[in-house]
Scaffold this active site. Structure first.
Site, short mmCIF file in Angstrom:
data_model
loop_
_atom_site.label_atom_id
_atom_site.label_comp_id
_atom_site.label_asym_id
_atom_site.label_seq_id
_atom_site.Cartn_x
_atom_site.Cartn_y
_atom_site.Cartn_z
N SER A 46 -1.48 9.63 1.20
CA SER A 46 -1.00 8.34 1.73
C SER A 46 -2.10 7.48 2.35
CB SER A 46 0.08 8.57 2.78
OG SER A 46 1.28 8.89 2.13
N LYS A 88 -2.79 4.28 0.67
CA LYS A 88 -1.84 3.15 0.71
C LYS A 88 -2.43 1.86 1.27
CE LYS A 88 2.21 6.19 0.89
NZ LYS A 88 3.18 6.83 1.78
N TYR A 147 0.62 5.40 -9.00
CA TYR A 147 0.59 5.66 -7.55
C TYR A 147 0.19 7.12 -7.27
CZ TYR A 147 2.76 7.21 -3.19
OH TYR A 147 3.01 7.82 -1.99
N TYR A 206 3.70 6.52 10.45
CA TYR A 206 5.13 6.75 10.22
C TYR A 206 5.91 6.61 11.52
CZ TYR A 206 3.07 8.60 6.00
OH TYR A 206 2.33 8.75 4.87
N VAL A 263 -0.48 13.51 3.55
CA VAL A 263 0.11 14.87 3.60
C VAL A 263 -0.87 15.99 3.30
CG1 VAL A 263 2.57 14.50 3.22
CG2 VAL A 263 1.04 14.64 1.27
N1 GLN Z 1 1.62 11.41 -2.74
C1 GLN Z 1 2.44 11.67 -1.57
C2 GLN Z 1 3.88 11.28 -1.86
O1 GLN Z 1 4.10 10.28 -2.43
C3 GLN Z 1 1.90 10.91 -0.41
C4 GLN Z 1 2.75 11.10 0.84
C5 GLN Z 1 1.93 11.21 2.09
O2 GLN Z 1 0.74 11.43 2.09
N2 GLN Z 1 2.62 11.12 3.21
O3 GLN Z 1 4.79 11.97 -1.53
#
Ligand code: GLN
Length: 404
Positions: free
Chosen positions: A65, A68, A191, A243, A261
């Site tokens: 993430s 992003k 993505y 988050y 994550v």
């Molecule tokens: N690729 C992960 C997902 O889409 C990214 C989520 C994350 O890092 N929180 O679930």
């Protein structure tokens, strides 16, 4: 002399790593469950491109993430603010990262949660860009932020593609609302490739510093995106990047940030530093337990909290020499420090007190360290008004602050 900064990073790692690894390594992407929970690394990049790193800094992990904000930046740079804002919002969601967080208009709430990030990914390039070209642009763009060629971890990518039902569902939801450009399946595939790019903590620190330096990579010197894009991205990171823990993070650490994550955390303090931290075990919000702890420590030890009021406006005036003091009939007003709105306001009030005696005036900017657009305009206007009052004004400005 050896700078104490690396020793300090070692101390932070040792102290924040003590007591073992609390939290759980992410397992919903099967390949990520294999991560070694003991890994722990920290890096810091300065505005002049110096990078300090400690711990398992050689270890590469998937960006997840943390990609992003950078894909959002590329979408903003490629499509402009208006178009991107039609498709994705800027409000914190109060939901988990993989929730169906849509506004009444059908727009995803922000680009830091999956639903908005998939939407932002689909906006990179222009309306005729193919899925493949878009991934190419994202990989090149993120590499420019990092200052080196980033590669996709194909095993993690395949593993996530095999378990992508939820992200597919999110993409089809946005598509049904008319807010996702192109084909949902293709957007999710792109993505996921974006999330599977391999980075280490140094890469994260340089990427963060590039955002924090108005889009100019401090190592390569490349202007990756325009400064207005960085301001937009950092604002959304500050409110939505961590988050559901974004408020707690902002009050304790006070640095615009993004977590992933795989265990990475990136922090970007405007004009000052970029931080990269990594440790796989996550808390209940999906943020790395020890990376968060390390950032808390760095922020408090180094006074990095964004809301910590800087002490500047009080010391704007370096000194005034009255015309009769040294007998030359010239009044000298010397300013110092950074000249932004608050400092220039103090300076102008000082100039307001200059008696209308027609004496010549020297405005000495030798000790001014920086100016922004507003500070420059205010000082120029002050000079214009002094001249209207009949003073002959000479600006001592060896660094050319007022000429920019
Ligand atoms: N690729 C992960 C997902 O889409 C990214 C989520 C994350 O890092 N929180 O679930």
């Amino acid at each position: 002399m050896r700078t104490p900064v690396p020793d300090h990073l070692d101390d932070v790692l040792r102290e924040c790593g003590a007591g073992g690894a609390e939290g759980e390594v992410a397992a919903y992407i099967p390949e990520l469950a294999e991560a070694d929970p003991a890994l722990f690394a920290l890096a810091l990049c300065t505005i002049d491109g110096t990078v300090y790193a400690a711990g398992d800094a050689q270890h590469r992990f998937t960006i997840q993430s943390i990609s992003k904000p950078f894909a959002y930046a590329l979408a903003l740079a490629d499509r402009g603010f208006e178009t991107v804002a039609e498709h994705v919002g800027v409000e914190p969601s109060g939901d988990a990262f993989n929730e169906i967080s849509l506004e009444a208009s059908g727009r995803p709430r922000n680009a830091m949660i999956n639903i908005g990030a998939i939407t932002a990914h689909a906006l990179v390039g222009d309306a005729s860009t193919t899925g493949e070209q878009r991934v190419e642009r994202v990989v090149r763009g993120l590499s420019a932020f990092a200052g080196r060629e980033l590669e996709v971890d194909e095993a993690v990518c395949a593993s996530e593609l095999g378990t992508a039902s939820r992200n597919m569902a999110l993409a089809y939801m946005v598509h049904a609302q008319g807010k996702l450009e192109g084909e949902p399946h293709e957007a999710v595939e792109g993505y996921i490739r974006q999330c599977s790019l391999l980075v280490d903590v140094r890469d994260l620190a340089v990427m963060a510093m590039t955002l924090a330096a108005g889009g100019r990579n401090p190592v390569t010197g490349e202007q990756v995106v325009p400064a207005w894009v960085c301001r937009q991205v950092l604002s959304v990171m500050a409110t939505c990047g961590m988050y559901d823990a974004a408020g707690d993070w902002m009050s304790t650490v006070g640095i615009p940030a993004k977590s992933g994550v795989a265990g990475g955390v990136l922090g970007a303090l405007p004009g000052q530093v970029g931080i990269g931290a990594f440790s796989p075990p996550l808390d209940e919000f999906g943020n790395s337990v020890r990376a968060v702890r390390a950032c808390e420590r760095l922020s408090s030890d180094m006074g990095l909290h964004l809301m910590q009021a800087p002490e500047v406006a009080a010391h704007v005036l370096y000194g005034v020499v009255e015309p009769d003091r040294d007998g030359d009939g010239v009044r000298e007003v010397a300013l110092q420090g950074p000249m932004h709105f608050a400092a220039a306001e103090v300076a102008l009030r000082e100039l307001e007190d200059v008696p209308e005696d027609g004496a010549a005036l020297v405005l000495d900017l030798t000790r001014v360290t920086s100016t922004n657009d507003v500070g420059r305009r205010m000082l120029r206007e002050g000079v214009r008004r002094l001249e209207l009052d009949g003073h002959e004004v000479r600006v001592e400005d060896p660094d050319g602050h007022l000429e920019r």
